[in-house]
Design a protein around this motif. Structure first.
Motif, PDB file in Angstrom:
ATOM      1  N   PRO A 252       0.802  -1.224   0.000  1.00 39.42           N
ATOM      2  CA  PRO A 252       0.000   0.000   0.000  1.00 39.42           C
ATOM      3  C   PRO A 252       0.838   1.279   0.000  1.00 39.42           C
ATOM      4  O   PRO A 252       0.508   2.239  -0.691  1.00 39.42           O
ATOM      5  CB  PRO A 252      -0.824  -0.115   1.295  1.00 39.42           C
ATOM      6  CG  PRO A 252      -0.826  -1.565   1.622  1.00 39.42           C
ATOM      7  CD  PRO A 252       0.474  -2.109   1.133  1.00 39.42           C
ATOM      8  N   SER A 253       1.906   1.300   0.789  1.00 37.60           N
ATOM      9  CA  SER A 253       2.714   2.521   0.893  1.00 37.60           C
ATOM     10  C   SER A 253       3.440   2.836  -0.406  1.00 37.60           C
ATOM     11  O   SER A 253       3.417   3.976  -0.887  1.00 37.60           O
ATOM     12  CB  SER A 253       3.726   2.386   2.035  1.00 37.60           C
ATOM     13  OG  SER A 253       3.079   2.246   3.275  1.00 37.60           O
ATOM     14  N   THR A 254       4.099   1.830  -0.980  1.00 35.51           N
ATOM     15  CA  THR A 254       4.819   2.089  -2.221  1.00 35.51           C
ATOM     16  C   THR A 254       3.853   2.358  -3.375  1.00 35.51           C
ATOM     17  O   THR A 254       4.153   3.166  -4.268  1.00 35.51           O
ATOM     18  CB  THR A 254       5.755   0.921  -2.577  1.00 35.51           C
ATOM     19  OG1 THR A 254       5.033  -0.309  -2.506  1.00 35.51           O
ATOM     20  CG2 THR A 254       6.926   0.864  -1.618  1.00 35.51           C
ATOM     21  N   PHE A 255       2.683   1.717  -3.349  1.00 36.22           N
ATOM     22  CA  PHE A 255       1.668   2.028  -4.359  1.00 36.22           C
ATOM     23  C   PHE A 255       1.237   3.486  -4.252  1.00 36.22           C
ATOM     24  O   PHE A 255       1.107   4.190  -5.271  1.00 36.22           O
ATOM     25  CB  PHE A 255       0.455   1.116  -4.198  1.00 36.22           C
ATOM     26  CG  PHE A 255      -0.763   1.606  -4.931  1.00 36.22           C
ATOM     27  CD1 PHE A 255      -0.845   1.489  -6.313  1.00 36.22           C
ATOM     28  CD2 PHE A 255      -1.804   2.219  -4.256  1.00 36.22           C
ATOM     29  CE1 PHE A 255      -1.958   1.971  -6.996  1.00 36.22           C
ATOM     30  CE2 PHE A 255      -2.919   2.700  -4.925  1.00 36.22           C
ATOM     31  CZ  PHE A 255      -2.998   2.568  -6.302  1.00 36.22           C
ATOM     32  N   ALA A 256       1.008   3.947  -3.021  1.00 34.41           N
ATOM     33  CA  ALA A 256       0.579   5.334  -2.818  1.00 34.41           C
ATOM     34  C   ALA A 256       1.631   6.309  -3.349  1.00 34.41           C
ATOM     35  O   ALA A 256       1.309   7.319  -3.979  1.00 34.41           O
ATOM     36  CB  ALA A 256       0.322   5.587  -1.337  1.00 34.41           C
ATOM     37  N   ASN A 271      -3.660   4.519 -14.171  1.00 34.36           N
ATOM     38  CA  ASN A 271      -2.809   3.458 -14.722  1.00 34.36           C
ATOM     39  C   ASN A 271      -1.923   2.828 -13.658  1.00 34.36           C
ATOM     40  O   ASN A 271      -1.251   1.827 -13.934  1.00 34.36           O
ATOM     41  CB  ASN A 271      -1.930   4.001 -15.848  1.00 34.36           C
ATOM     42  CG  ASN A 271      -2.733   4.380 -17.072  1.00 34.36           C
ATOM     43  OD1 ASN A 271      -3.871   3.950 -17.232  1.00 34.36           O
ATOM     44  ND2 ASN A 271      -2.152   5.207 -17.934  1.00 34.36           N
ATOM     45  N   MET A 272      -1.895   3.418 -12.475  1.00 31.71           N
ATOM     46  CA  MET A 272      -1.196   2.838 -11.326  1.00 31.71           C
ATOM     47  C   MET A 272      -2.237   2.084 -10.507  1.00 31.71           C
ATOM     48  O   MET A 272      -3.154   2.714  -9.946  1.00 31.71           O
ATOM     49  CB  MET A 272      -0.539   3.926 -10.469  1.00 31.71           C
ATOM     50  CG  MET A 272       0.412   4.855 -11.225  1.00 31.71           C
ATOM     51  SD  MET A 272       1.936   4.058 -11.771  1.00 31.71           S
ATOM     52  CE  MET A 272       1.571   3.793 -13.518  1.00 31.71           C
ATOM     53  N   ARG A 273      -2.127   0.771 -10.435  1.00 38.07           N
ATOM     54  CA  ARG A 273      -3.201  -0.015  -9.829  1.00 38.07           C
ATOM     55  C   ARG A 273      -2.678  -0.881  -8.693  1.00 38.07           C
ATOM     56  O   ARG A 273      -1.571  -1.402  -8.750  1.00 38.07           O
ATOM     57  CB  ARG A 273      -3.893  -0.866 -10.898  1.00 38.07           C
ATOM     58  CG  ARG A 273      -4.483   0.011 -11.999  1.00 38.07           C
ATOM     59  CD  ARG A 273      -5.310  -0.734 -12.990  1.00 38.07           C
ATOM     60  NE  ARG A 273      -5.795   0.151 -14.037  1.00 38.07           N
ATOM     61  CZ  ARG A 273      -6.530  -0.224 -15.063  1.00 38.07           C
ATOM     62  NH1 ARG A 273      -6.888  -1.513 -15.186  1.00 38.07           N
ATOM     63  NH2 ARG A 273      -6.926   0.646 -15.969  1.00 38.07           N
ATOM     64  N   PHE A 274      -3.534  -1.020  -7.710  1.00 33.57           N
ATOM     65  CA  PHE A 274      -3.185  -1.716  -6.470  1.00 33.57           C
ATOM     66  C   PHE A 274      -3.669  -3.156  -6.524  1.00 33.57           C
ATOM     67  O   PHE A 274      -4.778  -3.444  -6.976  1.00 33.57           O
ATOM     68  CB  PHE A 274      -3.819  -0.993  -5.283  1.00 33.57           C
ATOM     69  CG  PHE A 274      -3.519  -1.621  -3.959  1.00 33.57           C
ATOM     70  CD1 PHE A 274      -2.260  -1.533  -3.395  1.00 33.57           C
ATOM     71  CD2 PHE A 274      -4.503  -2.321  -3.276  1.00 33.57           C
ATOM     72  CE1 PHE A 274      -1.977  -2.109  -2.161  1.00 33.57           C
ATOM     73  CE2 PHE A 274      -4.234  -2.903  -2.046  1.00 33.57           C
ATOM     74  CZ  PHE A 274      -2.969  -2.794  -1.489  1.00 33.57           C
ATOM     75  N   GLY A 275      -2.829  -4.065  -6.056  1.00 35.65           N
ATOM     76  CA  GLY A 275      -3.241  -5.467  -5.973  1.00 35.65           C
ATOM     77  C   GLY A 275      -2.090  -6.409  -6.230  1.00 35.65           C
ATOM     78  O   GLY A 275      -0.991  -6.014  -6.636  1.00 35.65           O
ATOM     79  N   ASP A 276      -2.349  -7.677  -5.997  1.00 36.96           N
ATOM     80  CA  ASP A 276      -1.363  -8.738  -6.193  1.00 36.96           C
ATOM     81  C   ASP A 276      -1.368  -9.156  -7.657  1.00 36.96           C
ATOM     82  O   ASP A 276      -2.370  -9.673  -8.165  1.00 36.96           O
ATOM     83  CB  ASP A 276      -1.716  -9.925  -5.288  1.00 36.96           C
ATOM     84  CG  ASP A 276      -0.643 -10.996  -5.253  1.00 36.96           C
ATOM     85  OD1 ASP A 276      -0.129 -11.337  -6.335  1.00 36.96           O
ATOM     86  OD2 ASP A 276      -0.321 -11.483  -4.161  1.00 36.96           O
TER      87      ASP A 276
END
Length: 588
Positions: A252-256, A271-276
């Protein structure tokens, strides 16, 4: 890219990262060491937003107040245009105003955070920053932290800190935060020298003279620095090209941080998406011109096992049809994901450790994945890097270059480049990173790749150099045959069943026959002279692939002559005797 720029970037990253992490001194006590990052990472993101918006802060305030006075519903588009970014802040408080009223710091800081546009609030929510800010206020560390970030050294505006530099500052902070948790070496970070090598390997033969849109994807993007560097390199070659970046991240932190960076750079944050990536692919059906990635290696995929195995059963409709690696190491799954995302003329650079070169016997998942790459002629090159190239792991690593549409001269071929000697020691190590791929080193490696010569040395073999070799794709394949011998009775004769000899399991053996060699001829030459009664159980023959890189570049080093060794020992003995004589002259 000039060495001077590396130096400037290194200074910016070192100075800013050190200053920011020094905030931890104020957090000591109320926050435990492993919690420092919970404060420092989101505060750095907030300060980056703040400093980007600062030049247009008053303009946004005036537009916001005018809209309110006219009774018009606040339009995000109008405020974003006023700010010059895809985000804005309507609060009257800047960091300077916050520090002017220490008695109301908590309320005013909340007003400042609530003034951000919805897209920034979504990013801060990934940090759970409301709860962190409350803890800071309750522990009387909020004012001191804001004061430290508002110092001259804490300035993070784009006029002083580029997007790429800021990405590396974030990476360095994340690295320190990870170290405080003792995270595994596989969750490593990629330094700029390696990223630029990857970008140049991808782009060295690219035709970027047109006006098409270039798409780039990173399946384990971290804070998105690989995407930033790839965009930078493309624009250095053709500044008129549009580059659209896509990335997925599980942390979560690096995604943010990645999403914040994309917003600041003017790209599409969606285009930046969160998930495995393995179990929750956010880019189903997408294909990209370039894939660049450094996914985790040596990390198990137990958490994703159910989803991955279900997709494997879909066959060609899924990403993992060729096979599954051992559960303890999921890096080859990322290779398969990357291949599934390439356009028909796409190209991928992905970092792996040594395991995917040879792990797994014929017919196993790892071998079948290698087979998938080689028999489809998608493996273009593998470059072995030196050890101690990463901040969190000192092991040997490899860049795999995969291409869906190889140039005619590379069709049916695989290039191996030993670049383990193509690096220079750093003056000061960063974690376990003790070696850099300098401009000279990168140029040698990229030239070796581009010229595509067999058994060619680039550089000085007594110093910095790399070694290129070219092989047919079939070189890495073999047929694993099972060799049986008969069970013998008490008289030494073969035991028969239905007229056929019964195999003796204790004498069973296997042989790996090179794929480009006839099995029967090999058997007659290598087996029958030593076991005339042996035969091949053809039903058990399996095809396997491995890439024994070390063996291909092994060079015999003759041992030191015994006379020279004896001479050295005699000299040592004489030196020791002389030392005793000097210490104890009377006894001598």
């Amino acid at each position: 890219m000039a060495n001077e720029k590396f130096g400037v970037v290194g200074t910016n990253v070192a100075e800013k990262s050190a200053m920011i992490w020094n905030v931890a001194d104020m957090l000591r006590g109320p926050f435990k060491p492993h919690e420092y990052g919970l404060v420092i990472l989101p505060m750095t993101v907030v300060k980056r937003f703040h400093d980007c918006l600062l030049p247009t802060w008053d303009k946004v305030q005036k537009r916001y107040q005018a809209l309110k006075a006219s009774g018009v519903e606040v339009a995000e588009g109008l405020l974003a245009r006023a700010s010059g970014y895809q985000f804005y802040n309507t609060s009257k408080f800047t960091f300077k105003e916050l520090l002017a009223d220490p008695d109301n710091i908590e309320d005013n800081f909340n007003d400042f955070l609530n003034g951000f546009s919805a897209n920034v609030k979504d990013i801060l929510a990934k940090f759970d920053f409301d709860a962190v800010a409350k803890r800071m206020a309750e522990s009387n560390t909020l004012y001191l932290t804001i004061k430290e970030f508002n110092s001259a050294k804490g300035y993070l505006g784009p006029d002083k800190i580029s997007a790429v530099d800021c990405g590396y500052i974030f990476e360095e902070l994340v690295r320190r935060f990870s170290e405080s948790f003792g995270e595994e070496a596989g969750a490593h970070f990629t330094s700029r020298d390696i990223i630029y090598l990857m970008t140049d390997l991808l782009l060295c033969d690219a035709d970027l003279g047109g006006d098409e849109n270039v798409t780039v994807y990173d399946m384990a993007m971290g804070t998105s620095q690989m995407l930033s560097c790839m965009e930078e390199r493309v624009h250095q070659l053709n500044s008129e090209l549009d580059v659209t970046c896509f990335g997925q991240e599980i942390n979560p932190s690096t995604f943010a941080i990645a999403k914040a960076d994309m917003m600041i750079r003017g790209g599409d944050p969606n285009n930046m998406r969160f998930g495995d990536t393995l179990s929750d692919d956010q880019f189903k059906g997408f294909t990209f011109q370039y894939v660049i990635s450094n996914p985790p290696f040596g990390i198990d995929w137990k958490r994703e096992q159910k989803a991955v195995e279900a997709e494997h059963k879909l066959g060609e409709k899924g990403r993992f049809a060729p096979g599954l690696p051992k559960i303890s190491d999921g890096q080859q799954l990322f290779v398969l994901n990357g291949l599934s995302k390439l356009t028909p003329d796409g190209k991928m650079a992905i970092i792996q450790n040594g395991s995917p070169l040879f792990s797994g016997d014929a017919g196993s998942g790892p071998s079948e994945i290698r087979r998938h790459l080689l028999e489809n002629d998608w493996l273009d090159a593998i470059i072995q890097l030196g050890t101690d190239a990463f901040m969190n792991t000192g092991i040997a690593t490899y860049i795999w270059i995969c291409a869906k549409n190889k140039p005619i001269e590379r069709v049916g071929k695989v290039q191996l480049i030993d670049a383990s000697h193509c690096c220079e020691p750093r003056r000061k190590s960063i974690g376990t990173k003790r070696n850099d791929i300098t401009d000279q080193c990168r140029d040698l490696i990229v030239r070796a790749y581009g010229e595509f010569q067999n058994d060619a040395i680039y550089g000085d073999k007594s110093g910095i150099y790399c070694h290129s070799k070219i092989f047919d794709s079939t070189e890495f394949g073999y047929n694993k045959i099972v060799v049986e011998r008969p069970t013998l009775d008490a008289k030494g004769k073969p035991v028969l069943k239905k007229g056929k000899p019964v195999p003796d399991a204790s004498l069973r053996d296997t042989e790996n026959v090179p794929l480009n060699e006839d099995i029967e001829e090999y058997f007659k030459r290598e087996v029958l002279p030593y076991a005339p009664d042996a035969w091949i159980d053809e039903k058990k023959t399996k095809t396997g692939y491995e890439i024994p890189m070390t063996r291909y570049f092994y060079e015999y080093q003759a041992p030191e002559p015994s006379e020279d060794i004896a001479k050295r020992i005699k000299e040592l003995e004489e030196g020791i005797a002389a030392g005793f004589k000097a210490l104890f002259p009377k006894e001598a």
